[in-house]
Write an enzyme that holds these catalytic residues in place. Structure first.
Site, PDB file in Angstrom:
ATOM      1  N   HIS A 256      12.840  -2.184   2.235  1.00 42.34           N
ATOM      2  CA  HIS A 256      12.192  -0.917   2.591  1.00 42.34           C
ATOM      3  C   HIS A 256      13.019   0.228   2.052  1.00 42.34           C
ATOM      4  CE1 HIS A 256       9.410  -3.035   5.113  1.00 42.34           C
ATOM      5  NE2 HIS A 256      10.435  -3.710   5.612  1.00 42.34           N
ATOM      6  N   ILE A 257      12.326   1.187   1.477  1.00 45.45           N
ATOM      7  CA  ILE A 257      13.011   2.354   0.917  1.00 45.45           C
ATOM      8  C   ILE A 257      13.624   3.182   2.041  1.00 45.45           C
ATOM      9  CG2 ILE A 257      12.651   4.511  -0.353  1.00 45.45           C
ATOM     10  CD1 ILE A 257      10.323   2.950  -1.844  1.00 45.45           C
ATOM     11  N   SER A 258      12.854   3.407   3.082  1.00 42.16           N
ATOM     12  CA  SER A 258      13.341   4.183   4.234  1.00 42.16           C
ATOM     13  C   SER A 258      14.023   3.246   5.232  1.00 42.16           C
ATOM     14  CB  SER A 258      12.165   4.902   4.907  1.00 42.16           C
ATOM     15  OG  SER A 258      11.294   3.951   5.504  1.00 42.16           O
TER      16      SER A 258
ATOM     17  N   ARG B 110      13.014   4.563  12.610  1.00 46.09           N
ATOM     18  CA  ARG B 110      11.745   5.297  12.614  1.00 46.09           C
ATOM     19  C   ARG B 110      10.899   4.935  13.853  1.00 46.09           C
ATOM     20  NH1 ARG B 110       9.114   5.293   6.798  1.00 46.09           N
ATOM     21  NH2 ARG B 110       7.860   6.898   7.833  1.00 46.09           N
TER      22      ARG B 110
ATOM     23  N   ASN C 116       8.249  -5.434  -0.713  1.00 39.22           N
ATOM     24  CA  ASN C 116       8.113  -4.302   0.204  1.00 39.22           C
ATOM     25  C   ASN C 116       6.624  -4.183   0.514  1.00 39.22           C
ATOM     26  OD1 ASN C 116       7.880  -1.927   1.568  1.00 39.22           O
ATOM     27  ND2 ASN C 116       9.008  -0.679   0.076  1.00 39.22           N
TER      28      ASN C 116
ATOM     29  N   HIS D 124       4.224  -4.450   9.126  1.00 41.02           N
ATOM     30  CA  HIS D 124       4.169  -4.361  10.581  1.00 41.02           C
ATOM     31  C   HIS D 124       2.908  -4.982  11.173  1.00 41.02           C
ATOM     32  CE1 HIS D 124       7.266  -1.617   9.400  1.00 41.02           C
ATOM     33  NE2 HIS D 124       6.412  -0.771   8.866  1.00 41.02           N
TER      34      HIS D 124
ATOM     35  N   PRO E 280       0.792  -1.227   0.000  1.00 41.72           N
ATOM     36  CA  PRO E 280       0.000   0.000   0.000  1.00 41.72           C
ATOM     37  C   PRO E 280       0.828   1.282   0.000  1.00 41.72           C
ATOM     38  CG  PRO E 280      -0.151  -1.155   2.105  1.00 41.72           C
ATOM     39  CD  PRO E 280       0.500  -2.084   1.152  1.00 41.72           C
ATOM     40  N   ASN E 281       0.327   2.231  -0.772  1.00 49.24           N
ATOM     41  CA  ASN E 281       0.869   3.593  -0.862  1.00 49.24           C
ATOM     42  C   ASN E 281       2.182   3.694  -1.640  1.00 49.24           C
ATOM     43  OD1 ASN E 281      -1.266   4.845   0.699  1.00 49.24           O
ATOM     44  ND2 ASN E 281      -0.404   3.760   2.450  1.00 49.24           N
TER      45      ASN E 281
ATOM     46  N   ARG F 188       7.095   0.630  13.667  1.00 42.93           N
ATOM     47  CA  ARG F 188       7.717   0.091  12.442  1.00 42.93           C
ATOM     48  C   ARG F 188       8.823  -0.926  12.755  1.00 42.93           C
ATOM     49  NH1 ARG F 188       5.522   3.574   8.439  1.00 42.93           N
ATOM     50  NH2 ARG F 188       5.172   5.617   9.345  1.00 42.93           N
TER      51      ARG F 188
ATOM     52  N   ARG G  27       4.167  11.012  -2.323  1.00 40.90           N
ATOM     53  CA  ARG G  27       4.087  10.656  -0.911  1.00 40.90           C
ATOM     54  C   ARG G  27       5.364  11.052  -0.150  1.00 40.90           C
ATOM     55  NH1 ARG G  27       4.692   4.424   1.198  1.00 40.90           N
ATOM     56  NH2 ARG G  27       3.981   4.922   3.285  1.00 40.90           N
TER      57      ARG G  27
ATOM     58  N   TYR H 164      10.682   9.329   1.136  1.00 44.95           N
ATOM     59  CA  TYR H 164      10.704   8.317   0.074  1.00 44.95           C
ATOM     60  C   TYR H 164      11.278   8.819  -1.248  1.00 44.95           C
ATOM     61  CZ  TYR H 164       7.717   5.916   3.413  1.00 44.95           C
ATOM     62  OH  TYR H 164       7.239   5.316   4.550  1.00 44.95           O
TER      63      TYR H 164
ATOM     64  N   ASP I 205       2.356 -15.948   6.250  1.00 52.72           N
ATOM     65  CA  ASP I 205       1.859 -17.306   5.987  1.00 52.72           C
ATOM     66  C   ASP I 205       1.866 -17.622   4.484  1.00 52.72           C
ATOM     67  OD1 ASP I 205       1.517 -17.818   8.644  1.00 52.72           O
ATOM     68  OD2 ASP I 205      -0.657 -17.593   8.644  1.00 52.72           O
TER      69      ASP I 205
ATOM     70  N   ALA J 293       3.064  -0.689   4.905  1.00 55.89           N
ATOM     71  CA  ALA J 293       2.605  -0.783   6.294  1.00 55.89           C
ATOM     72  C   ALA J 293       2.187  -2.200   6.686  1.00 55.89           C
ATOM     73  CB  ALA J 293       1.454   0.183   6.523  1.00 55.89           C
TER      74      ALA J 293
ATOM     75  N   GLU K 175      13.110  -8.998   1.923  1.00 55.35           N
ATOM     76  CA  GLU K 175      12.299  -7.863   2.394  1.00 55.35           C
ATOM     77  C   GLU K 175      13.068  -6.571   2.102  1.00 55.35           C
ATOM     78  OE1 GLU K 175      12.045  -7.844   6.658  1.00 55.35           O
ATOM     79  OE2 GLU K 175      10.675  -6.136   6.724  1.00 55.35           O
TER      80      GLU K 175
HETATM   81  C1  DQA Z   1       8.150   1.300   3.866  1.00 51.80           C
HETATM   82  C2  DQA Z   1       8.227   1.524   5.380  1.00 51.80           C
HETATM   83  C3  DQA Z   1       6.893   1.221   6.032  1.00 51.80           C
HETATM   84  O1  DQA Z   1       6.989   1.431   7.441  1.00 51.80           O
HETATM   85  C4  DQA Z   1       5.828   2.143   5.483  1.00 51.80           C
HETATM   86  O2  DQA Z   1       4.575   1.838   6.054  1.00 51.80           O
HETATM   87  C5  DQA Z   1       5.766   2.110   4.004  1.00 51.80           C
HETATM   88  C6  DQA Z   1       7.017   2.090   3.247  1.00 51.80           C
HETATM   89  C7  DQA Z   1       9.440   1.690   3.134  1.00 51.80           C
HETATM   90  O3  DQA Z   1       9.605   1.313   1.983  1.00 51.80           O
HETATM   91  O4  DQA Z   1      10.280   2.402   3.710  1.00 51.80           O
HETATM   92  O5  DQA Z   1       4.696   2.181   3.406  1.00 51.80           O
HETATM   93  O6  DQA Z   1       7.932  -0.086   3.630  1.00 51.80           O
END
Ligand code: DQA
Length: 147
Positions: free
Chosen positions: A100-102, A107, A74, A80, A9-10, A111, A17, A22, A87, A77, A98
């Site tokens: 994550h961009i950030s 953080r 990735n 978490h 998501p997002n 998270r 965003r 990001y 599963d 959210a 896995e």
């Molecule tokens: C994220 C980090 C997550 O905590 C956040 O909810 C995201 C992006 C990242 O790529 O840094 O949507 O996965």
């Protein structure tokens, strides 16, 4: 080799965003970057993005029937919160990373939990878009060794 890159998501809102976290590049820029990087190694890439948890589960399950060699994920959210994604990864048994961009580790407290991390071979966090390419390289090396 065929890799599936899943974004949750997002992440379709990249560029709009929270650019301070990001960056200003878009989701399409991200796809171009990963695709170009993987092509150099002859890795075929398939991309999937959804804002819906169940659709992400479906995409992971489909990877089994599509004979995907590795998954870069990735989950945004859902990282978490989602036991369902954990599963699903366990169900298909495909090597996964896995990303994550950030830098999630530095953080908010909420998270700091990642359910999928219990399955993924490794986590790359805080490397921006490059993190996906680094994950592809490591999965490629892993698959070369294990055949
Ligand atoms: C994220 C980090 C997550 O905590 C956040 O909810 C995201 C992006 C990242 O790529 O840094 O949507 O996965």
């Amino acid at each position: 080799m065929k890799f599936l890159v899943i974004n949750g998501p997002n992440l379709n809102m990249l560029g709009i965003r929270e650019p301070a976290i990001y960056g200003s590049n878009t989701y399409d820029d991200l796809i171009d970057k990963i695709k170009n990087h993987c092509e150099k190694k002859n890795i075929e890439t398939v991309f999937y993005q959804s804002n819906h948890e169940g659709d992400l589960v479906d995409a992971i399950q489909k990877a089994y029937f599509d004979k995907i060699d590795a998954i870069i994920i990735n989950p945004g959210a859902y990282t978490h919160t989602s036991i369902a994604l954990l599963d699903a990864l366990k169900a298909v048994g495909i090597p996964a990373a896995e990303v994550h961009i950030s830098d999630v580790d530095s953080r908010e407290d909420f998270r700091q939990i990642s359910y999928i991390r219990l399955y993924c071979r490794f986590t790359i966090s805080g490397e921006g878009f490059d993190g996906y390419c680094m994950a592809a390289d490591r999965l490629y090396d892993f698959l070369k060794v294990t055949g």
